[in-house]
Design a protein around this motif. Structure first.
Motif, PDB file in Angstrom:
ATOM      1  N   SER A 146       0.791  -1.428   0.155  1.00  0.00           N
ATOM      2  CA  SER A 146      -0.125   0.119   0.098  1.00  0.00           C
ATOM      3  C   SER A 146       0.867   1.197  -0.056  1.00  0.00           C
ATOM      4  O   SER A 146       0.454   2.513  -0.043  1.00  0.00           O
ATOM      5  N   GLU A 147       2.318   1.211   0.021  1.00  0.00           N
ATOM      6  CA  GLU A 147       3.063   2.473  -0.055  1.00  0.00           C
ATOM      7  C   GLU A 147       2.900   3.140  -1.291  1.00  0.00           C
ATOM      8  O   GLU A 147       2.263   2.627  -2.362  1.00  0.00           O
ATOM      9  N   HIS A 148       3.412   4.201  -1.591  1.00  0.00           N
ATOM     10  CA  HIS A 148       3.432   5.049  -2.610  1.00  0.00           C
ATOM     11  C   HIS A 148       4.839   5.510  -3.147  1.00  0.00           C
ATOM     12  O   HIS A 148       5.444   5.731  -2.527  1.00  0.00           O
ATOM     13  N   PRO A 149       5.064   4.682  -4.318  1.00  0.00           N
ATOM     14  CA  PRO A 149       4.257   4.079  -5.402  1.00  0.00           C
ATOM     15  C   PRO A 149       3.985   2.713  -4.751  1.00  0.00           C
ATOM     16  O   PRO A 149       4.538   2.295  -3.833  1.00  0.00           O
ATOM     17  N   GLY A 150       3.128   1.930  -5.301  1.00  0.00           N
ATOM     18  CA  GLY A 150       2.519   0.676  -4.701  1.00  0.00           C
ATOM     19  C   GLY A 150       3.668  -0.432  -5.215  1.00  0.00           C
ATOM     20  O   GLY A 150       4.714  -0.011  -5.690  1.00  0.00           O
ATOM     21  N   GLN A 151       3.734  -1.274  -4.202  1.00  0.00           N
ATOM     22  CA  GLN A 151       4.864  -2.273  -4.056  1.00  0.00           C
ATOM     23  C   GLN A 151       4.248  -3.647  -4.171  1.00  0.00           C
ATOM     24  O   GLN A 151       3.071  -4.021  -4.029  1.00  0.00           O
ATOM     25  N   ILE A 152       5.171  -4.575  -4.647  1.00  0.00           N
ATOM     26  CA  ILE A 152       4.851  -5.848  -4.825  1.00  0.00           C
ATOM     27  C   ILE A 152       5.502  -6.522  -3.597  1.00  0.00           C
ATOM     28  O   ILE A 152       6.527  -6.571  -3.302  1.00  0.00           O
ATOM     29  N   ALA A 153       4.693  -7.133  -2.748  1.00  0.00           N
ATOM     30  CA  ALA A 153       4.845  -7.995  -1.648  1.00  0.00           C
ATOM     31  C   ALA A 153       4.299  -9.409  -1.969  1.00  0.00           C
ATOM     32  O   ALA A 153       3.379  -9.815  -2.367  1.00  0.00           O
ATOM     33  N   THR A 154       5.368 -10.506  -1.889  1.00  0.00           N
ATOM     34  CA  THR A 154       5.315 -11.418  -2.148  1.00  0.00           C
ATOM     35  C   THR A 154       5.539 -12.447  -0.848  1.00  0.00           C
ATOM     36  O   THR A 154       6.405 -12.260   0.102  1.00  0.00           O
ATOM     37  N   ARG A 179       3.766   7.349   4.370  1.00  0.00           N
ATOM     38  CA  ARG A 179       3.170   8.332   3.475  1.00  0.00           C
ATOM     39  C   ARG A 179       4.209   9.003   2.603  1.00  0.00           C
ATOM     40  O   ARG A 179       5.075   9.177   2.738  1.00  0.00           O
ATOM     41  N   ALA A 180       3.548   9.429   1.155  1.00  0.00           N
ATOM     42  CA  ALA A 180       4.383   9.982   0.586  1.00  0.00           C
ATOM     43  C   ALA A 180       4.793  11.321   0.817  1.00  0.00           C
ATOM     44  O   ALA A 180       4.069  12.101   1.474  1.00  0.00           O
ATOM     45  N   LYS A 181       6.250  11.800   0.754  1.00  0.00           N
ATOM     46  CA  LYS A 181       6.638  12.792   1.253  1.00  0.00           C
ATOM     47  C   LYS A 181       6.614  14.131   0.200  1.00  0.00           C
ATOM     48  O   LYS A 181       6.710  13.777  -1.024  1.00  0.00           O
ATOM     49  N   ASP A 302       8.544   8.505  -5.533  1.00  0.00           N
ATOM     50  CA  ASP A 302       8.058   8.093  -4.365  1.00  0.00           C
ATOM     51  C   ASP A 302       7.515   9.387  -3.284  1.00  0.00           C
ATOM     52  O   ASP A 302       7.330   9.256  -2.310  1.00  0.00           O
ATOM     53  N   GLU A 303       7.435  10.592  -4.107  1.00  0.00           N
ATOM     54  CA  GLU A 303       7.090  11.800  -3.455  1.00  0.00           C
ATOM     55  C   GLU A 303       5.455  12.090  -3.929  1.00  0.00           C
ATOM     56  O   GLU A 303       5.089  11.575  -4.750  1.00  0.00           O
ATOM     57  N   ASP A 304       5.180  13.254  -3.070  1.00  0.00           N
ATOM     58  CA  ASP A 304       3.490  13.583  -3.314  1.00  0.00           C
ATOM     59  C   ASP A 304       3.641  14.570  -4.320  1.00  0.00           C
ATOM     60  O   ASP A 304       3.806  15.668  -4.051  1.00  0.00           O
ATOM     61  N   SER A 305       3.186  13.991  -5.665  1.00  0.00           N
ATOM     62  CA  SER A 305       2.943  14.993  -6.696  1.00  0.00           C
ATOM     63  C   SER A 305       2.024  16.180  -6.581  1.00  0.00           C
ATOM     64  O   SER A 305       2.140  17.150  -7.021  1.00  0.00           O
ATOM     65  N   THR A 306       0.802  15.816  -5.897  1.00  0.00           N
ATOM     66  CA  THR A 306      -0.098  16.664  -5.797  1.00  0.00           C
ATOM     67  C   THR A 306       0.382  17.909  -4.786  1.00  0.00           C
ATOM     68  O   THR A 306       0.088  19.078  -4.911  1.00  0.00           O
ATOM     69  N   ALA A 307       1.024  17.491  -3.702  1.00  0.00           N
ATOM     70  CA  ALA A 307       1.625  18.632  -2.876  1.00  0.00           C
ATOM     71  C   ALA A 307       2.690  19.317  -3.735  1.00  0.00           C
ATOM     72  O   ALA A 307       2.685  20.559  -3.396  1.00  0.00           O
TER      73      ALA A 307
END
Length: 515
Positions: A146-154, A179-181, A302-307
């Motif tokens: 659920s991190e940003h960007p999404g990650q592949i967890a196996t 949270r994305a910084k 990995d950063e918050d592009s909206t911010a």
């Protein structure tokens, strides 16, 4: 409660309520646990459909789905679309079955190095130690995905960890992902100075910057400064069409991309890198910017592009500047021969408002997409990883994520054969998907690449490895065999009518476009 029940219960408790599954013997207790009413299980007939569907689900829902894969070979079958998902920044939780610990010492036929297969395309890999740790392992996997960007967890689930009792497992609170910084203020101010300079500047958007508030902010910055906005040729998801901020598309072909980019003094990147060639070619550059062009990162992946865009708009006093929005193109129903222009006209006229368009048309779509920007508002999904066979699985996942929206999937005939099993799942689940297969009976893109690589003219043997017309694939029979209604068209007006008709009835449909 056994380990498998603990796993499914924890997945649902963490907000993962769908599993794209292709189970085997080692996963029978997991299969039983999927009867949990909080979990929707979707059977896919090939693991590449499971992982591709999880990718499409994430792109539209923004939250990870889970997959169930059978041992190492099952994971291996799904790796191509895990690669595409990783490149798209899609999160997913892969549950990979494994033999019981006591059985592994006998080297059974399906034993393999699952960790070794998973690690190159996973951000996080863990083997469950026992039934008592399953809950914590799953919660950690979901948080990672659920991190940003999404990650592949196996997560690797041995059979005994699945069937043994886990005891009284306490309900775990949802684990909060990192949270994305936001970017540093000094970096934003530097980019504001670049834009104030008036020198030709291109902002290249990707990730979450191509939709919602971020896209609107980018439009305000464009209106205030005169910069231009673009995406890479492939983007995970774009909100486009009438009433939205329009984005240019950096061309795929190296020569065209070099020509497009040569006039810019600055390139500003948002959740992406500077433009590069998709492949290396003899005597052609890999970096596509012109000599002397500066590259400035406003927001890293990995950063918050909206911010970041909000900070930039504030620095430029552009927060109240009205963005220029795309006008609705006249819906002209084309007639006559099928080609990029008439295909685009048919799409622009037929796409219903708020639909989802998944594009894996390769040769045909290169020209078509630029001609549909004035269509009704819709979302466009592209293949970020380049491994073909992503289109129909991604469309399947997108339809499950957004059951109130029609999905159109454009795919070349060569690509469609990789994961055609998707049609069966679409029929079984009653999904509102129109699959459009551009049937030129060839890997036409490879004919272009053959020339681009400077390999000369292909001879008979080379052509035999590119053409797929002997025998010709019967797409109508293929669709019918999997419970999907189908039609074939060979004119522009028939194509338009088939698309409109497909959306009038619920459930999946297939249109063979004979080129």
């Amino acid at each position: 409660m056994n380990g498998a029940e603990s796993l499914v219960d924890t997945l649902a408790g963490q907000g993962v309520d769908i599993c794209f599954a292709n189970p085997g013997t080692s996963e029978m207790h997991f299969l039983k646990a999927l009867e949990n009413p909080r979990m929707r299980s979707v059977l896919c007939l090939f693991e590449g459909v499971c992982t591709g569907a999880a990718d499409g689900y994430y792109r539209m829902k923004g939250t990870p789905a889970s997959t169930l894969l059978h041992l190492g070979p099952g994971l291996a079958n799904g790796l191509a679309n895990i690669h595409n998902a990783k490149r798209a920044g899609s999160g997913m939780v892969n549950i990979v079955g494994e033999h019981s610990a006591a059985h592994l010492k006998y080297d059974p036929p399906l034993m393999s190095d699952i960790e070794g297969l998973a690690r190159p395309l996973s951000h996080w890999v863990r083997r469950v130690d026992g039934p008592h740790t399953v809950g914590w392992d799953v919660a950690t996997a979901v948080a990672k995905a659920s991190e940003h960007p999404g990650q592949i967890a196996t997560l690797i689930l041995p059979g005994d960890a699945s069937w043994l009792e886990a005891g009284n497992v306490p309900a775990l609170p949802p684990v909060q992902p990192a949270r994305a910084k936001a970017p540093e203020a000094a970096r934003v101010e530097h980019i504001a100075r670049v834009l104030r300079s008036g020198e030709p500047t291109l902002i290249v958007l990707a990730g979450r910057a191509t939709r919602g508030t971020a896209l609107e902010l980018a439009g305000r910055i464009k209106a205030a400064t005169g910069c231009r906005l673009a995406t890479q040729f492939f983007t995970a998801r774009i909100e486009r069409g009438a009433g939205r901020v329009s984005l240019e598309r950096i061309p795929y072909a190296v020569g065209q991309a070099l020509e497009y980019l040569k006039g810019f003094r600055h390139i500003i990147t948002v959740e992406t890198t500077e433009p590069i060639a998709f492949f290396s070619y003899p005597d052609k550059p890999s970096l596509l910017k012109a000599p002397g062009t500066g590259v400035h990162a406003l927001a890293e992946v990995d950063e918050d592009s909206t911010a970041a865009l909000a900070m930039l708009a504030e620095a430029l006093d552009a927060t109240r500047t009205a963005p220029v929005l795309q006008a609705r193109a006249e819906a002209i129903v084309p007639s006559g021969t099928l080609g990029p222009a008439t295909i685009a006209q048919a799409l622009a006229a037929a796409l219903p408002e708020n639909c989802i368009l998944v594009d894996e048309s390769l040769t045909t779509g290169r020209e078509t997409m630029g001609l549909t920007v004035g269509a009704a508002p819709h979302d466009l999904i592209n293949n970020m990883g380049g491994s073909i066979g992503y289109g129909t699985p991604v469309a399947t996942g997108a339809a499950l994520a957004c059951p109130d929206r029609r999905v159109f999937c454009m795919v070349g005939d060569g690509s469609a054969m990789y994961t055609i099993q998707s049609l069966w799942t679409q029929a079984r689940e009653g999904l509102d998907i129109t699959t459009i297969i551009f049937a030129n009976n060839s890997y036409a893109i490879l004919k272009q690449e053959y020339a681009n690589m400077g390999a000369g003219a292909p001879g008979p043997q080379a052509l035999a490895m590119i053409d797929i017309d002997r025998p010709r694939i019967d797409w109508l029979a293929m669709a019918k065999s999997m419970g999907v209604r189908a039609a074939a068209v060979d004119t522009a007006e028939a194509f338009h009518k088939a698309m409109v008709d497909s959306a009038r009835e619920p459930g999946p449909a297939l249109i063979e476009v004979r080129l």
